[in-house]
Each structure stands twice: as C-alpha cells, then as structure tokens.
Design a protein around this motif. Sequence first.
Motif, PDB file in Angstrom:
ATOM      1  N   LEU A   1       7.312  -3.246  -6.951  1.00  0.00           N
ATOM      2  CA  LEU A   1       7.940  -1.936  -7.098  1.00  0.00           C
ATOM      3  C   LEU A   1       8.912  -1.658  -5.955  1.00  0.00           C
ATOM      4  O   LEU A   1       9.993  -1.082  -6.168  1.00  0.00           O
ATOM      5  CB  LEU A   1       6.866  -0.850  -7.173  1.00  0.00           C
ATOM      6  CG  LEU A   1       5.961  -0.921  -8.403  1.00  0.00           C
ATOM      7  CD1 LEU A   1       4.866   0.139  -8.328  1.00  0.00           C
ATOM      8  CD2 LEU A   1       6.768  -0.761  -9.685  1.00  0.00           C
ATOM      9  N   ALA A   2       8.540  -2.053  -4.732  1.00  0.00           N
ATOM     10  CA  ALA A   2       9.469  -1.897  -3.607  1.00  0.00           C
ATOM     11  C   ALA A   2      10.720  -2.734  -3.823  1.00  0.00           C
ATOM     12  O   ALA A   2      11.849  -2.298  -3.559  1.00  0.00           O
ATOM     13  CB  ALA A   2       8.782  -2.298  -2.301  1.00  0.00           C
TER      14      ALA A   2
ATOM     15  N   SER B   1       0.242  -8.057  -5.669  1.00  0.00           N
ATOM     16  CA  SER B   1       1.696  -8.191  -5.527  1.00  0.00           C
ATOM     17  C   SER B   1       2.469  -7.029  -6.134  1.00  0.00           C
ATOM     18  O   SER B   1       3.676  -6.902  -5.909  1.00  0.00           O
ATOM     19  CB  SER B   1       2.163  -9.492  -6.180  1.00  0.00           C
ATOM     20  OG  SER B   1       2.000  -9.449  -7.594  1.00  0.00           O
ATOM     21  N   TRP B   2       1.817  -6.154  -6.893  1.00  0.00           N
ATOM     22  CA  TRP B   2       2.558  -5.111  -7.603  1.00  0.00           C
ATOM     23  C   TRP B   2       3.227  -4.093  -6.684  1.00  0.00           C
ATOM     24  O   TRP B   2       4.352  -3.656  -6.971  1.00  0.00           O
ATOM     25  CB  TRP B   2       1.646  -4.426  -8.616  1.00  0.00           C
ATOM     26  CG  TRP B   2       1.523  -5.255  -9.866  1.00  0.00           C
ATOM     27  CD1 TRP B   2       0.576  -6.183 -10.127  1.00  0.00           C
ATOM     28  CD2 TRP B   2       2.405  -5.257 -10.994  1.00  0.00           C
ATOM     29  NE1 TRP B   2       0.804  -6.785 -11.350  1.00  0.00           N
ATOM     30  CE2 TRP B   2       1.926  -6.222 -11.913  1.00  0.00           C
ATOM     31  CE3 TRP B   2       3.557  -4.537 -11.316  1.00  0.00           C
ATOM     32  CZ2 TRP B   2       2.556  -6.483 -13.118  1.00  0.00           C
ATOM     33  CZ3 TRP B   2       4.189  -4.792 -12.529  1.00  0.00           C
ATOM     34  CH2 TRP B   2       3.688  -5.761 -13.413  1.00  0.00           C
ATOM     35  N   PRO B   3       2.612  -3.661  -5.584  1.00  0.00           N
ATOM     36  CA  PRO B   3       3.358  -2.765  -4.675  1.00  0.00           C
ATOM     37  C   PRO B   3       4.646  -3.406  -4.154  1.00  0.00           C
ATOM     38  O   PRO B   3       5.669  -2.719  -4.006  1.00  0.00           O
ATOM     39  CB  PRO B   3       2.356  -2.515  -3.539  1.00  0.00           C
ATOM     40  CG  PRO B   3       1.021  -2.729  -4.167  1.00  0.00           C
ATOM     41  CD  PRO B   3       1.211  -3.840  -5.150  1.00  0.00           C
TER      42      PRO B   3
ATOM     43  N   GLY C   1       5.611 -10.888  -1.635  1.00  0.00           N
ATOM     44  CA  GLY C   1       5.098 -10.591  -2.967  1.00  0.00           C
ATOM     45  C   GLY C   1       4.888 -11.823  -3.815  1.00  0.00           C
ATOM     46  O   GLY C   1       3.880 -11.940  -4.533  1.00  0.00           O
TER      47      GLY C   1
END
Length: 282
Positions: free
Chosen positions: A66-67, A61-63, A166
């Motif tokens: 950040l988005a 889920s981290w990308p 996410g």
Amino acid sequence: MSPSLDFVHGAVLVSALFHAAWNASIKGSPDKPLSAVGITGVAMLLAAIGLPWLPQPAPASWPFLLASLILQVAYMRLVARIYRVTDLSVSYPVMRGTAPLLVALVSALFFHDAPGPGAMAGVATICAGILCIGLPGRAVRAPGGMTLALLNAVVIASYTLVDGAGARLSQAPASYTLWIFLLQGIVMIGLTVPSRAGDLARHVKSHWGAVTLGGCGTVISYGIVLWAMTLAPIAIIAALRETSILFGILISWLFLRERLTPARIAGACVLVLGVIMLRLAP
C-alpha cells in the motif's frame, strides 16, 4: 538451486533496457500524462491476467504494498510532468542517478543491507557517471524541471526501499509486483477518467502500439528488479538498474533527436566502469 549472481546481474541489465524504452515512449508521446495512464492501464490488465495463477503475497507484505502504491502513483505523475519541461537525456539521468545513492545510504543505516567497500565504490561510480551525463545538460525549458527531477529521485529511492523489503516479506515477488501494477492502474485510471475519458480512449486507440509496449516493458522491468532484490543487496540492484541510462541516451539520440554531447559520452564510460567494479567486487 539459487541462480548465480552473474545471472541475476545480467537479468537486471535486461530490465534496464525495458525501463529506458518505456520512459522514452512517454517522452515521445504528444500527450505525456495520457501516455503514462495508458501504460499503467496495460500493466493493470497484465496483472489481472497473471494474478489468479500465482500464490498471493504473505500478509506481512501488504503494508509495504500500500505504501508502494502511493509512491508509484506519485512517480508516474511526476514523470509525465517532468518530460514536458526537460529532455529525456537530462532529467532521466538526474532522477535515476541520485536515487541509488540514497538507497545505498538508507540501506546501510537502517536495513543492515550495506554492500561491501568494493561494491559501494561501484555504486558511487555508477551514480557519478549517471549524474555526469545529466547535470551538464541545458535542455530544460522550465525553471522547476531539475527540482522536480530531484524530487522524483527521492520518490524512486523511497519505493525502491519499500518494495525491496516488501518483496522479501511477500515470499512471492512475482505476485507482489503484479499487485503493485493492478492497484496503480486502478488509481491512475480513476484519477483520469472523470475529466479526460474521451481523450484517454482516443489516445490509446491512436498510440496503442507504444502504450502496449510501454505497459509490457514496465511490468517486465520492475518484476525482474524485485525478484533480484530477494537474492542480492538492494543497493547493488538499484545501482545496476540505473544503467538503463546507457540505453536511455542512445534512444534519445537515435529516436528523439537529442544531442549526444562529450560530457554524456564521458559519463557513460564512467558508468560502465562502475558496473565492472560491481562485477569484480568480492
């Protein structure tokens, strides 16, 4: 045991009230950019307190996180700018009413998460009601006000889709939500302090009550929404959340002295009809 859809929908309606309230606190502020920064700062502190006690989001889920950070910062800065040139009762419905239609279309085309025909009709009816409330308005004091509101609708739809995906991947929607607010607060304060540190400190000191309520409101509101998106189609939750406009027009009329026109009353009735259609959809 999973909660019933009635409970999920009811929780989203509660989140809508909190959302309208913190937007009204920015609109009613004498310095809207500083109010937006103060609210994100309070949300950041709440996130810092809560995160050590929660499981961390899954790496997948981290990308998305950040988005979302980029989109959320853009959203808050646009909100502060829009409310300088438009009434809450005009720009808020346009921003929030256009976004769910975009979410529904993208969800259907790319995420295979489309609601059924009955629910889709409810989503469209909610959007029509919200736009009916906002578009007839003329309380725009700068020619770019509606353009900015429509641009922010695209930003809202984008972060809704990003965070819906996410939160599901995170396996921990509460901590995913708090990480959003922690990072957003750091960025917003970091962009403001170099040029307006003294102004920010004085603003927060003078308006600490509104800033604190706004920060708590945004965390509660968005936390409920992301939790709900792990249990129901993103498009339905996005549309239900925008019933906040009902609370928004009441707040703008009662506290901000904005006009409650027949068109806005009619739009509110159409919006309620859309909520009923969603509730009755199979």
